[in-house]
Design a protein around this motif. Structure first.
Motif, PDB file in Angstrom:
ATOM      1  N   ASN A   7       0.838  -1.198   0.000  1.00  0.00           N
ATOM      2  CA  ASN A   7       0.000   0.000   0.000  1.00  0.00           C
ATOM      3  C   ASN A   7       0.870   1.244   0.000  1.00  0.00           C
ATOM      4  O   ASN A   7       1.732   1.414   0.869  1.00  0.00           O
ATOM      5  CB  ASN A   7      -0.892   0.007   1.242  1.00  0.00           C
ATOM      6  CG  ASN A   7      -1.767  -1.220   1.350  1.00  0.00           C
ATOM      7  OD1 ASN A   7      -1.290  -2.338   1.183  1.00  0.00           O
ATOM      8  ND2 ASN A   7      -3.031  -1.020   1.631  1.00  0.00           N
ATOM      9  N   ARG A   8       0.643   2.142  -0.938  1.00  0.00           N
ATOM     10  CA  ARG A   8       1.531   3.294  -1.099  1.00  0.00           C
ATOM     11  C   ARG A   8       1.484   4.242   0.097  1.00  0.00           C
ATOM     12  O   ARG A   8       2.466   4.928   0.388  1.00  0.00           O
ATOM     13  CB  ARG A   8       1.168   4.054  -2.373  1.00  0.00           C
ATOM     14  CG  ARG A   8       1.329   3.237  -3.641  1.00  0.00           C
ATOM     15  CD  ARG A   8       0.925   4.050  -4.860  1.00  0.00           C
ATOM     16  NE  ARG A   8       0.693   3.217  -6.012  1.00  0.00           N
ATOM     17  CZ  ARG A   8       1.647   2.834  -6.874  1.00  0.00           C
ATOM     18  NH1 ARG A   8       2.887   3.220  -6.686  1.00  0.00           N
ATOM     19  NH2 ARG A   8       1.342   2.078  -7.915  1.00  0.00           N
ATOM     20  N   ASN A   9       0.351   4.297   0.762  1.00  0.00           N
ATOM     21  CA  ASN A   9       0.220   5.206   1.892  1.00  0.00           C
ATOM     22  C   ASN A   9       1.154   4.842   3.035  1.00  0.00           C
ATOM     23  O   ASN A   9       1.582   5.718   3.790  1.00  0.00           O
ATOM     24  CB  ASN A   9      -1.222   5.218   2.404  1.00  0.00           C
ATOM     25  CG  ASN A   9      -1.445   6.284   3.455  1.00  0.00           C
ATOM     26  OD1 ASN A   9      -1.207   7.463   3.218  1.00  0.00           O
ATOM     27  ND2 ASN A   9      -1.912   5.880   4.629  1.00  0.00           N
ATOM     28  N   TYR A  10       1.478   3.562   3.166  1.00  0.00           N
ATOM     29  CA  TYR A  10       2.210   3.094   4.339  1.00  0.00           C
ATOM     30  C   TYR A  10       3.577   2.461   4.041  1.00  0.00           C
ATOM     31  O   TYR A  10       4.438   2.451   4.915  1.00  0.00           O
ATOM     32  CB  TYR A  10       1.393   2.028   5.076  1.00  0.00           C
ATOM     33  CG  TYR A  10      -0.005   2.415   5.462  1.00  0.00           C
ATOM     34  CD1 TYR A  10      -0.255   3.228   6.561  1.00  0.00           C
ATOM     35  CD2 TYR A  10      -1.105   1.938   4.748  1.00  0.00           C
ATOM     36  CE1 TYR A  10      -1.550   3.557   6.938  1.00  0.00           C
ATOM     37  CE2 TYR A  10      -2.404   2.255   5.110  1.00  0.00           C
ATOM     38  CZ  TYR A  10      -2.621   3.069   6.209  1.00  0.00           C
ATOM     39  OH  TYR A  10      -3.902   3.395   6.577  1.00  0.00           O
ATOM     40  N   SER A  11       3.746   1.909   2.860  1.00  0.00           N
ATOM     41  CA  SER A  11       4.887   1.020   2.620  1.00  0.00           C
ATOM     42  C   SER A  11       6.176   1.790   2.329  1.00  0.00           C
ATOM     43  O   SER A  11       6.480   2.141   1.187  1.00  0.00           O
ATOM     44  CB  SER A  11       4.589   0.059   1.467  1.00  0.00           C
ATOM     45  OG  SER A  11       5.642  -0.878   1.321  1.00  0.00           O
ATOM     46  N   THR A  12       6.935   2.017   3.368  1.00  0.00           N
ATOM     47  CA  THR A  12       8.180   2.776   3.251  1.00  0.00           C
ATOM     48  C   THR A  12       9.195   2.064   2.361  1.00  0.00           C
ATOM     49  O   THR A  12       9.851   2.694   1.535  1.00  0.00           O
ATOM     50  CB  THR A  12       8.800   3.003   4.632  1.00  0.00           C
ATOM     51  OG1 THR A  12       9.087   1.734   5.251  1.00  0.00           O
ATOM     52  CG2 THR A  12       7.865   3.774   5.543  1.00  0.00           C
ATOM     53  N   TRP A  13       9.329   0.763   2.544  1.00  0.00           N
ATOM     54  CA  TRP A  13      10.346   0.038   1.790  1.00  0.00           C
ATOM     55  C   TRP A  13       9.994  -0.023   0.313  1.00  0.00           C
ATOM     56  O   TRP A  13      10.877  -0.032  -0.546  1.00  0.00           O
ATOM     57  CB  TRP A  13      10.540  -1.362   2.379  1.00  0.00           C
ATOM     58  CG  TRP A  13      11.118  -1.283   3.754  1.00  0.00           C
ATOM     59  CD1 TRP A  13      10.489  -1.565   4.941  1.00  0.00           C
ATOM     60  CD2 TRP A  13      12.427  -0.826   4.102  1.00  0.00           C
ATOM     61  NE1 TRP A  13      11.328  -1.313   5.991  1.00  0.00           N
ATOM     62  CE2 TRP A  13      12.527  -0.872   5.515  1.00  0.00           C
ATOM     63  CE3 TRP A  13      13.526  -0.389   3.373  1.00  0.00           C
ATOM     64  CZ2 TRP A  13      13.683  -0.490   6.191  1.00  0.00           C
ATOM     65  CZ3 TRP A  13      14.672  -0.007   4.048  1.00  0.00           C
ATOM     66  CH2 TRP A  13      14.749  -0.068   5.432  1.00  0.00           C
ATOM     67  N   SER A  14       8.700  -0.046  -0.002  1.00  0.00           N
ATOM     68  CA  SER A  14       8.293  -0.024  -1.412  1.00  0.00           C
ATOM     69  C   SER A  14       8.584   1.322  -2.058  1.00  0.00           C
ATOM     70  O   SER A  14       8.980   1.395  -3.224  1.00  0.00           O
ATOM     71  CB  SER A  14       6.789  -0.313  -1.524  1.00  0.00           C
ATOM     72  OG  SER A  14       6.461  -1.580  -1.008  1.00  0.00           O
ATOM     73  N   LEU A  15       8.363   2.391  -1.301  1.00  0.00           N
ATOM     74  CA  LEU A  15       8.584   3.742  -1.835  1.00  0.00           C
ATOM     75  C   LEU A  15      10.023   3.925  -2.292  1.00  0.00           C
ATOM     76  O   LEU A  15      10.280   4.555  -3.335  1.00  0.00           O
ATOM     77  CB  LEU A  15       8.231   4.777  -0.760  1.00  0.00           C
ATOM     78  CG  LEU A  15       8.636   6.236  -1.017  1.00  0.00           C
ATOM     79  CD1 LEU A  15       8.002   6.761  -2.297  1.00  0.00           C
ATOM     80  CD2 LEU A  15       8.248   7.109   0.183  1.00  0.00           C
ATOM     81  N   ARG A  16      10.973   3.402  -1.558  1.00  0.00           N
ATOM     82  CA  ARG A  16      12.385   3.696  -1.827  1.00  0.00           C
ATOM     83  C   ARG A  16      12.849   3.247  -3.214  1.00  0.00           C
ATOM     84  O   ARG A  16      13.331   4.075  -3.995  1.00  0.00           O
ATOM     85  CB  ARG A  16      13.237   3.090  -0.708  1.00  0.00           C
ATOM     86  CG  ARG A  16      13.020   3.799   0.622  1.00  0.00           C
ATOM     87  CD  ARG A  16      13.632   3.046   1.792  1.00  0.00           C
ATOM     88  NE  ARG A  16      13.666   3.893   2.984  1.00  0.00           N
ATOM     89  CZ  ARG A  16      13.081   3.596   4.139  1.00  0.00           C
ATOM     90  NH1 ARG A  16      12.403   2.469   4.270  1.00  0.00           N
ATOM     91  NH2 ARG A  16      13.181   4.426   5.171  1.00  0.00           N
ATOM     92  N   PRO A  17      12.739   1.968  -3.580  1.00  0.00           N
ATOM     93  CA  PRO A  17      13.180   1.598  -4.937  1.00  0.00           C
ATOM     94  C   PRO A  17      12.271   2.158  -6.022  1.00  0.00           C
ATOM     95  O   PRO A  17      12.734   2.410  -7.144  1.00  0.00           O
ATOM     96  CB  PRO A  17      13.157   0.063  -4.914  1.00  0.00           C
ATOM     97  CG  PRO A  17      12.180  -0.279  -3.844  1.00  0.00           C
ATOM     98  CD  PRO A  17      12.319   0.793  -2.800  1.00  0.00           C
ATOM     99  N   TRP A  18      10.980   2.371  -5.703  1.00  0.00           N
ATOM    100  CA  TRP A  18      10.072   2.960  -6.683  1.00  0.00           C
ATOM    101  C   TRP A  18      10.554   4.350  -7.078  1.00  0.00           C
ATOM    102  O   TRP A  18      10.526   4.713  -8.260  1.00  0.00           O
ATOM    103  CB  TRP A  18       8.652   3.015  -6.108  1.00  0.00           C
ATOM    104  CG  TRP A  18       7.578   3.316  -7.102  1.00  0.00           C
ATOM    105  CD1 TRP A  18       6.788   2.425  -7.765  1.00  0.00           C
ATOM    106  CD2 TRP A  18       7.159   4.624  -7.556  1.00  0.00           C
ATOM    107  NE1 TRP A  18       5.908   3.084  -8.595  1.00  0.00           N
ATOM    108  CE2 TRP A  18       6.110   4.439  -8.490  1.00  0.00           C
ATOM    109  CE3 TRP A  18       7.565   5.925  -7.265  1.00  0.00           C
ATOM    110  CZ2 TRP A  18       5.473   5.498  -9.128  1.00  0.00           C
ATOM    111  CZ3 TRP A  18       6.928   6.987  -7.904  1.00  0.00           C
ATOM    112  CH2 TRP A  18       5.899   6.768  -8.818  1.00  0.00           C
ATOM    113  N   LEU A  19      10.994   5.142  -6.102  1.00  0.00           N
ATOM    114  CA  LEU A  19      11.514   6.476  -6.408  1.00  0.00           C
ATOM    115  C   LEU A  19      12.731   6.399  -7.320  1.00  0.00           C
ATOM    116  O   LEU A  19      12.885   7.212  -8.230  1.00  0.00           O
ATOM    117  CB  LEU A  19      11.884   7.216  -5.124  1.00  0.00           C
ATOM    118  CG  LEU A  19      10.740   7.769  -4.275  1.00  0.00           C
ATOM    119  CD1 LEU A  19      11.303   8.430  -3.012  1.00  0.00           C
ATOM    120  CD2 LEU A  19       9.895   8.768  -5.064  1.00  0.00           C
ATOM    121  N   VAL A  20      13.600   5.436  -7.068  1.00  0.00           N
ATOM    122  CA  VAL A  20      14.782   5.282  -7.917  1.00  0.00           C
ATOM    123  C   VAL A  20      14.357   4.938  -9.343  1.00  0.00           C
ATOM    124  O   VAL A  20      14.827   5.537 -10.317  1.00  0.00           O
ATOM    125  CB  VAL A  20      15.722   4.202  -7.344  1.00  0.00           C
ATOM    126  CG1 VAL A  20      16.848   3.881  -8.329  1.00  0.00           C
ATOM    127  CG2 VAL A  20      16.309   4.659  -6.007  1.00  0.00           C
TER     128      VAL A  20
END
Length: 225
Positions: A7-20
């Motif tokens: 879930n994008r609202n909460y998932s910190t670890w998902s956000l990181r590589p997605w930003l890259v």
């Protein structure tokens, strides 16, 4: 390539590589796997080697673990400045990313990422004071060295690693120096982050374990319906 994210609202670890992936305009698609609801753990276990997100799928490779994904991308696309070009800066960036990966446990525990929320005053400052001091020191040193607006001047993987922490400062209105506040603004102004946040704000799902009122046991009946 496909990135499996939570879930994008909460998932910190998902956000990181997605930003890259998004900031450096790498070819990929993503798929959201729920972090709550019926059989969500079973679904994750079926799709992820570790039962967690994120996972990068590239052909027959299923690669979990945020830093491993970032390093894989840096190796696969050496022309992209995912890490700083200067050897010393690159070492410092990796050190900062590793510190974020392993540290700041009190901020993680007491101030979960929640991009939809505004919770000023809901975090006990004594519980996170040490982490706040360290992040001020780390950001201050790197921004002073580079001149900003990001830790090494231009956006790199180190900034992707710290982006979720930056959101915590804003969500919970945690005390921040002018330097830290400007860095948080730079993260929020990044087009890739704005895209992720816009998608997060549209999500209807609630993950109780990442809602601070639930964590603190103060939730009122019916508020999570």
């Amino acid at each position: 390539m496909k990135l499996l994210v939570g879930n994008r609202n909460y998932s910190t670890w998902s956000l990181r590589p997605w930003l890259v992936l998004r900031h450096f305009d790498l070819p990929f698609e993503d798929e959201v796997l729920m972090l709550s609801g019926p059989r969500w753990r079973e679904t994750l276990a079926e799709r992820s080697p570790t039962g967690k997100v994120p996972v990068l799928i590239d052909g027959d490779l299923a690669l979990p673990e945020t830093l491993a994904i970032i390093e894989y991308l840096a190796d696969a696309f050496p022309e992209k400045p995912i890490w700083p070009a200067d050897r010393r800066d690159r070492a410092l960036a990796r050190a900062a990313a590793s510190e974020m990966h392993a540290g700041f446990s009190q901020l993680r525990t007491h101030a979960p990422m929640n991009l939809r929320a505004s919770h000023p005053g809901k975090v006990d400052l004594d519980s996170v004071r040490k982490d706040l001091h360290r992040v001020e020191q780390l950001w201050g040193d790197l921004l002073g060295r580079s001149g900003g607006p990001f830790l090494f001047g231009e956006f790199t993987a180190a900034d992707a690693m710290f982006a979720p922490l930056a959101t915590r400062l804003r969500t919970y209105d945690l005390p921040a120096s002018d330097t830290a506040a400007k860095y948080v603004e730079a993260i929020y102004a990044l087009p890739a982050f704005q895209e992720w946040r816009a998608l997060a704000l549209k999500e209807p799902w609630i993950v109780d374990d990442d809602e601070i009122d639930v964590i603190q046991g103060r939730v009122a009946p019916g508020t999570l319906a």
